[in-house]
Structure formats: C-alpha cells, structure tokens
Write a protein that holds these residues in place. Structure first.
Motif, PDB file in Angstrom:
ATOM      1  N   GLY A  56       0.814  -1.218   0.000  1.00 25.38           N
ATOM      2  CA  GLY A  56       0.000   0.000   0.000  1.00 25.38           C
ATOM      3  C   GLY A  56       0.844   1.263   0.000  1.00 25.38           C
ATOM      4  N   LYS A  57       1.946   1.238   0.750  1.00 23.96           N
ATOM      5  CA  LYS A  57       2.820   2.407   0.807  1.00 23.96           C
ATOM      6  C   LYS A  57       3.440   2.700  -0.547  1.00 23.96           C
ATOM      7  N   THR A  58       3.868   1.669  -1.268  1.00 20.81           N
ATOM      8  CA  THR A  58       4.474   1.898  -2.585  1.00 20.81           C
ATOM      9  C   THR A  58       3.462   2.501  -3.562  1.00 20.81           C
ATOM     10  N   LEU A  59       2.200   2.094  -3.465  1.00 25.44           N
ATOM     11  CA  LEU A  59       1.184   2.639  -4.370  1.00 25.44           C
ATOM     12  C   LEU A  59       0.891   4.100  -4.039  1.00 25.44           C
ATOM     13  N   ILE A  60       0.942   4.450  -2.756  1.00 25.45           N
ATOM     14  CA  ILE A  60       0.788   5.862  -2.363  1.00 25.45           C
ATOM     15  C   ILE A  60       1.928   6.688  -2.951  1.00 25.45           C
ATOM     16  N   ILE A  61       3.153   6.161  -2.878  1.00 27.07           N
ATOM     17  CA  ILE A  61       4.315   6.854  -3.436  1.00 27.07           C
ATOM     18  C   ILE A  61       4.149   7.031  -4.940  1.00 27.07           C
ATOM     19  N   ALA A  62       3.625   5.996  -5.597  1.00 20.54           N
ATOM     20  CA  ALA A  62       3.413   6.086  -7.044  1.00 20.54           C
ATOM     21  C   ALA A  62       2.435   7.209  -7.387  1.00 20.54           C
ATOM     22  N   LEU A  63       1.317   7.248  -6.672  1.00 18.23           N
ATOM     23  CA  LEU A  63       0.315   8.293  -6.932  1.00 18.23           C
ATOM     24  C   LEU A  63       0.864   9.678  -6.637  1.00 18.23           C
ATOM     25  N   GLU A  64       1.648   9.822  -5.574  1.00 14.76           N
ATOM     26  CA  GLU A  64       2.240  11.108  -5.227  1.00 14.76           C
ATOM     27  C   GLU A  64       3.201  11.612  -6.300  1.00 14.76           C
ATOM     28  N   ASN A  65       3.712  10.684  -7.094  1.00 11.79           N
ATOM     29  CA  ASN A  65       4.650  11.060  -8.150  1.00 11.79           C
ATOM     30  C   ASN A  65       4.002  11.057  -9.539  1.00 11.79           C
ATOM     31  N   GLY A  66       2.685  11.147  -9.541  1.00 14.33           N
ATOM     32  CA  GLY A  66       1.965  11.322 -10.797  1.00 14.33           C
ATOM     33  C   GLY A  66       1.854  10.086 -11.665  1.00 14.33           C
ATOM     34  N   ILE A  67       2.008   8.909 -11.087  1.00 17.59           N
ATOM     35  CA  ILE A  67       1.922   7.670 -11.855  1.00 17.59           C
ATOM     36  C   ILE A  67       0.482   7.172 -11.838  1.00 17.59           C
ATOM     37  N   LYS A  68      -0.082   6.942 -13.015  1.00 22.55           N
ATOM     38  CA  LYS A  68      -1.451   6.455 -13.112  1.00 22.55           C
ATOM     39  C   LYS A  68      -1.463   4.941 -12.958  1.00 22.55           C
ATOM     40  N   LEU A  69      -2.344   4.448 -12.113  1.00 20.38           N
ATOM     41  CA  LEU A  69      -2.376   3.025 -11.807  1.00 20.38           C
ATOM     42  C   LEU A  69      -3.297   2.230 -12.717  1.00 20.38           C
ATOM     43  N   GLY A  70      -4.176   2.912 -13.441  1.00 24.14           N
ATOM     44  CA  GLY A  70      -5.052   2.214 -14.362  1.00 24.14           C
ATOM     45  C   GLY A  70      -6.185   1.482 -13.661  1.00 24.14           C
TER      46      GLY A  70
ATOM     47  N   LYS B 115      11.649   0.149  -7.248  1.00 26.06           N
ATOM     48  CA  LYS B 115      12.495   0.241  -8.443  1.00 26.06           C
ATOM     49  C   LYS B 115      11.662   0.545  -9.686  1.00 26.06           C
ATOM     50  N   ARG B 116      10.479  -0.040  -9.770  1.00 27.14           N
ATOM     51  CA  ARG B 116       9.608   0.217 -10.916  1.00 27.14           C
ATOM     52  C   ARG B 116       9.112   1.663 -10.919  1.00 27.14           C
ATOM     53  N   ILE B 117       8.806   2.180  -9.744  1.00 27.17           N
ATOM     54  CA  ILE B 117       8.366   3.579  -9.646  1.00 27.17           C
ATOM     55  C   ILE B 117       9.469   4.515 -10.146  1.00 27.17           C
ATOM     56  N   LEU B 118      10.710   4.249  -9.772  1.00 22.46           N
ATOM     57  CA  LEU B 118      11.831   5.070 -10.252  1.00 22.46           C
ATOM     58  C   LEU B 118      11.913   5.031 -11.773  1.00 22.46           C
ATOM     59  N   THR B 119      11.722   3.857 -12.354  1.00 20.15           N
ATOM     60  CA  THR B 119      11.749   3.729 -13.815  1.00 20.15           C
ATOM     61  C   THR B 119      10.619   4.521 -14.464  1.00 20.15           C
ATOM     62  N   LEU B 120       9.417   4.441 -13.885  1.00 20.00           N
ATOM     63  CA  LEU B 120       8.260   5.144 -14.446  1.00 20.00           C
ATOM     64  C   LEU B 120       8.433   6.661 -14.329  1.00 20.00           C
ATOM     65  N   ILE B 121       9.025   7.122 -13.232  1.00 20.78           N
ATOM     66  CA  ILE B 121       9.288   8.563 -13.063  1.00 20.78           C
ATOM     67  C   ILE B 121      10.218   9.051 -14.174  1.00 20.78           C
ATOM     68  N   LYS B 122      11.260   8.283 -14.466  1.00 12.26           N
ATOM     69  CA  LYS B 122      12.195   8.644 -15.528  1.00 12.26           C
ATOM     70  C   LYS B 122      11.495   8.674 -16.886  1.00 12.26           C
ATOM     71  N   GLN B 123      10.625   7.677 -17.135  1.00 13.90           N
ATOM     72  CA  GLN B 123       9.901   7.635 -18.403  1.00 13.90           C
ATOM     73  C   GLN B 123       8.987   8.844 -18.556  1.00 13.90           C
ATOM     74  N   ASN B 124       8.310   9.215 -17.463  1.00 11.30           N
ATOM     75  CA  ASN B 124       7.419  10.380 -17.508  1.00 11.30           C
ATOM     76  C   ASN B 124       8.170  11.670 -17.776  1.00 11.30           C
ATOM     77  N   LYS B 125       9.446  11.712 -17.314  1.00 12.04           N
ATOM     78  CA  LYS B 125      10.269  12.901 -17.545  1.00 12.04           C
ATOM     79  C   LYS B 125      10.974  12.858 -18.887  1.00 12.04           C
ATOM     80  N   GLY B 126      10.811  11.754 -19.601  1.00 10.93           N
ATOM     81  CA  GLY B 126      11.439  11.620 -20.903  1.00 10.93           C
ATOM     82  C   GLY B 126      12.922  11.323 -20.851  1.00 10.93           C
ATOM     83  N   GLU B 127      13.385  10.796 -19.709  1.00 10.40           N
ATOM     84  CA  GLU B 127      14.815  10.478 -19.570  1.00 10.40           C
ATOM     85  C   GLU B 127      15.155   9.137 -20.201  1.00 10.40           C
TER      86      GLU B 127
END
Length: 489
Positions: A126-140, A477-489
């Motif tokens: 649950g904590k990881t999903l909260i972190i994902a949402l806080e960083n603008g990741i859509k969960l679908g 680790k997946r959240i870090l990857t998704l953050i980079k993808q969202n930033k276009g890195e």
C-alpha cells in the motif's frame, strides 16, 4: 527499548557522499524517493518504549533487509560490505567513517521479533502505491493476476542441493586462482545423505579457511561465508525438524515443488497491487477475490482482470459479473470442450434429444445430476438399457460385467461459462489476453534478482516477511523507472 528520536548523523566527511554516491545511484534515488518514517509507525508497537537497552534504529534495520534482498548475500557479508561501501552507508544514514556496525545476528532477531505484524505485506505494498500516486503515476483500472512458487528452504532434499551448489561455486572460484588446490579438497560425493553433505561442505570450508592466500580474496571470502551460513541454517533447520507449513504443489503434472505460493496482482504499469502467500498446494483461482479486494483497498478501481485458465472458475466468473469486472481469462478446455477420448463415439440424436452409443442403441432416459448453486457444473446423465448392454456385441470396454446400470454423462455449462465462451471469441478479449505475459516477467524478476525462488526461513510468517521486502523493493524500483519515463529520460 525504542528511542524517542532518531539520531542525526553529523560528520566532517559527509561531503564524500556527494562525490562517491552519484545521482544515478539506485540507493540514492530510493532514499530521495521514500520517506521511511512510516516504518516507525508500522512496527513501533513491537518495541517496549520504557524497558530494555536502546534498540537499533528500526528504519536502518529495515534498510539492511532491503539491501540483503537486492544483493542476495549472507548477513555477515552484508555487514562487512557496509563497512567499506559508501553507497550502503549513505543509504543507511551512517557516517562515512562509521565502523561500529550491528552484529549480523541482529538482523535475524529483527526479522523474527519486529516484523511480526500480520498485515506487514499489505502495508508495504500500500505504501508503494501511495508513493506512485504522489509522483503522478497512473495506476489504471486493469489487473494482471498470477501465482509464483517459492521452494521451502528447510526441505531435506533442498538442503543437500543448496549446500552442494554453494560448495561447488566456492571450489570453482578457488580453482580460478590456484588449480593445484584440487588435490586438497575432499572427493565429490555420489548419492550422499544429508549428513555426508554437511561433513563434505564443512571440510571444503576448512580447506579454504586454512589457506590465508585464498581466504583474504573478496570473491572467495564471500563464497566461503555463504557456504558457512548455509551450514548454520541447515543445522537450525534440522533442530526445527522441517518446515511444517510448506506443502507440495505442482508447476506442471510432472514438476512438483515443496514450498509456498505467492499470489499477486499488478497493474499494466507493472506495479504489484496485492499479494497473498499460501502453502504450495493451494489453488490459484481461490485467491482472486481476496486479491481484487486488497487492490481496491489500496486505491485501485478494478474494471478488468487478466489471468490464465486457473481464474476462470464458475465462482470467479459470477463474482466478476456481480462486480461489473471483465474477466480476461480463458475457460479450461475441459469446460469448453468436455473430456472425451478419440475413440468415444457416443453421438447426440437431436430428434430424440438423447445420446446413441457406438453400437447404435438409444438411451432410454436422462436426468440432471449435481447440486445447484455450487462452484461445480451440473451434468446431464443418459441411461441405457442394461439388459441390452449385457448382450451387446461391442460390450467389451464399454459395459462392466456385473454393473447394475450403464450411463453416459455430459457437463452442463453454466450461464457464466456460456457467456465467457462467447466473450472469448471477441477481438477485444484476444487483444487484451496478450497482455498477460507481463506478469511472467515480474515473477522472473522476483526470483532472479531478489532470490525469491527459495525461502530464506521457515513458515508462512518468514515467507510473508520475505515477500514484503522483495515486493517493496521491486515496486520502488519500478516507480523510479516510471518517473524517468514520464520525464522523458
């Protein structure tokens, strides 16, 4: 006793971290992403706040377990590596010059005494999903579901295999340095008992330890410690006389395993949303409803579930229909096609609405059998004249001598199964079902990168702790990857 405040690390060498632990270092990224103070809130109640000596910082201890999971090394090697690895020290909030580290056995005590919350697995996911949402990741709104198996550590056959494998790797590293050592090691065993394996591995360890030129080498020292930890764990396992909660399950008809199953759901962004850990014999489909409800509790709006045939049972289909969830799961061929041998020549006469046997005799009556409103389909049973069967020229292999009746049964598909069969034929179903592959990759990541193929301790409790740490790691680790993808890195 848990300290009231966390210690602040002040060091004149702190600037070394800015030089040595670069921005692309995974541990720096995790530390900057996650506020680990939630650990205190979750496990603080497992400490006595007024009695006993000061406890090690729970956050640091949790981070130690994260590092162990990421690198699959012994507790002793983990502590030793921390002594000289600046990225580890930075992640653990230690001063660069700190050498007064924990004793390796402290990690075992922390796992057993401090992470005993029944819901620790759910809380960390649950904590990881909260972190994902806080960083603008859509969960679908779609979930992919599957189960992965983990072999029990304390199965005697596994003990032998694990010890011999570790001894083999140690010898291999030694030979790369000095091939003449082959004559000093004991002879390899053939069909050994567990006691013989323990004696053999102990002798291998002693040979390496007695040679200072070898034992000081970092790679050989690591292999040696890993083998010695295996010997120590094996002795503990024998004292516990096995893992009473592990069970035999099957990956396929001829591929059994002894251990546990981790049932997981994840989003199409490959973030695990829920997990349930059971003994190895439990069926996959039975956990689907629990996984959906846990995912919903973690904030996922579930409109679709993608899974293999294990999840297309009648009860799951009816549950999905009730909750307005699309089930992208193929029916088992037994449901779709029935179970018939090639030589089975019973045919249906649509005019008489009865079956005809291979000899051409028509059934005399039919009856619906089986209970309604259960998780199994009813069957339509067709009855043949037993007196005709006794005299039939084709009775061999069809009629059993002395039988009081001859019947032929056909499973009646439920309304849920009929609807699912039609759904399977749609282009939408076929397209969406192709997305199921991604959860296989996630299972592979857990096993190959986080050692999830073998349990590190015994019992469902130990398996839940291992699952909690591993799934927390892979999600972060997946959240870090998704953050980079969202930033276009």
């Amino acid at each position: 006793m848990l300290k009231d405040q966390q210690e602040m690390i002040i060091s004149k060498y702190a600037e070394l971290y800015d030089i040595l632990v670069t921005k692309d270092n995974i541990l720096r990224q995790i530390k900057e992403l996650v506020d680990f103070s939630f650990i205190l809130a979750e496990i603080g109640k497992n400490y006595n706040s007024t009695q006993g000596r000061g406890a090690e910082d729970p956050i640091r201890m949790f981070k130690y377990l994260m590092l162990k999971d990421m690198h699959e090394i012994s507790d002793e090697d983990l502590v030793e590596r921390t002594r000289c690895d600046m990225s580890f020290k930075y992640f653990l909030d230690l001063a660069p010059e700190e050498t007064n580290l924990i004793h390796p056995t402290t990690l075992t005590k922390f796992r057993r005494l401090r992470l005993k919350n029944e819901d620790i697995l759910d809380k960390l996911i649950g904590k990881t999903l909260i972190i994902a949402l806080e960083n603008g990741i859509k969960l679908g709104k779609a979930l992919v579901v599957d189960a992965t198996h983990t072999r029990a550590k304390y199965h005697q056959k596994s003990m032998e295999e694990v010890l011999l494998e570790r001894a083999k790797k140690l010898r291999r590293d030694v030979y790369q340095v000095d091939e003449t050592m082959k004559g000093q090691f004991p002879q390899k065993l053939v069909n050994p008992s567990l006691e013989e394996v323990i004696g053999y591995c102990d002798e291998v360890a002693q040979v390496v330890e007695s040679n200072a030129r070898l034992s000081i080498r970092e790679n050989i020292k690591k292999r040696l410690n890993y083998l010695k930890e295996g010997l120590s764990d094996t002795q503990a396992a024998l004292e516990e006389t096995g893992d009473y909660e592990a069970r035999v399950g099957h990956k396929s008809v001829d591929d059994p395993f002894f251990g546990y199953k981790t049932h997981i759901t994840m989003t199409e962004e490959r973030l695990i949303t829920a997990a349930v850990i059971t003994s190895g014999e439990k069926p996959d489909g039975a956990e689907l409803q629990t996984l959906i409800e846990k995912s919903q509790a973690n904030g996922i709006e579930v409109e679709e579930v993608i899974g293999d045939t294990a999840y297309s049972g009648k009860e799951n289909l009816e549950y999905a229909e009730e909750k307005d969830i699309k089930m992208i799961s193929k029916l088992h061929p037994i449901i779709s096609n029935g179970v018939r041998n090639e030589e089975d020549e019973f045919t249906f006469n649509k005019d008489a609405n009865l079956f005809v046997c291979p000899a051409g005799h028509l059934a005399v009556r039919k009856a619906r059998t089986g209970k309604k409103n259960t998780n199994t389909n009813q069957t339509m049973t067709y009855y043949f004249d037993i007196q005709t069967c006794k005299k039939c020229s084709q009775r061999q292999g069809c009629y059993k001598e002395g039988a009081k009746s001859k019947t032929y049964s056909v499973s009646i598909k439920s309304k849920a199964h009929e609807a699912q069969m039609h759904f399977e034929e749609t282009e939408y179903f076929k397209t969406r079902y192709r997305e199921r592959y991604m959860i296989e990759a996630k299972n592979s990541e857990l096993k190959n990168q986080h050692g999830y193929d073998v349990a590190i301790s015994s019992g469902l409790f130990g398996m839940r702790v291992q699952g909690a740490i591993s799934i927390f790691n892979v999600n972060i680790k997946r959240i870090l990857t998704l953050i980079k993808q969202n930033k276009g890195e």
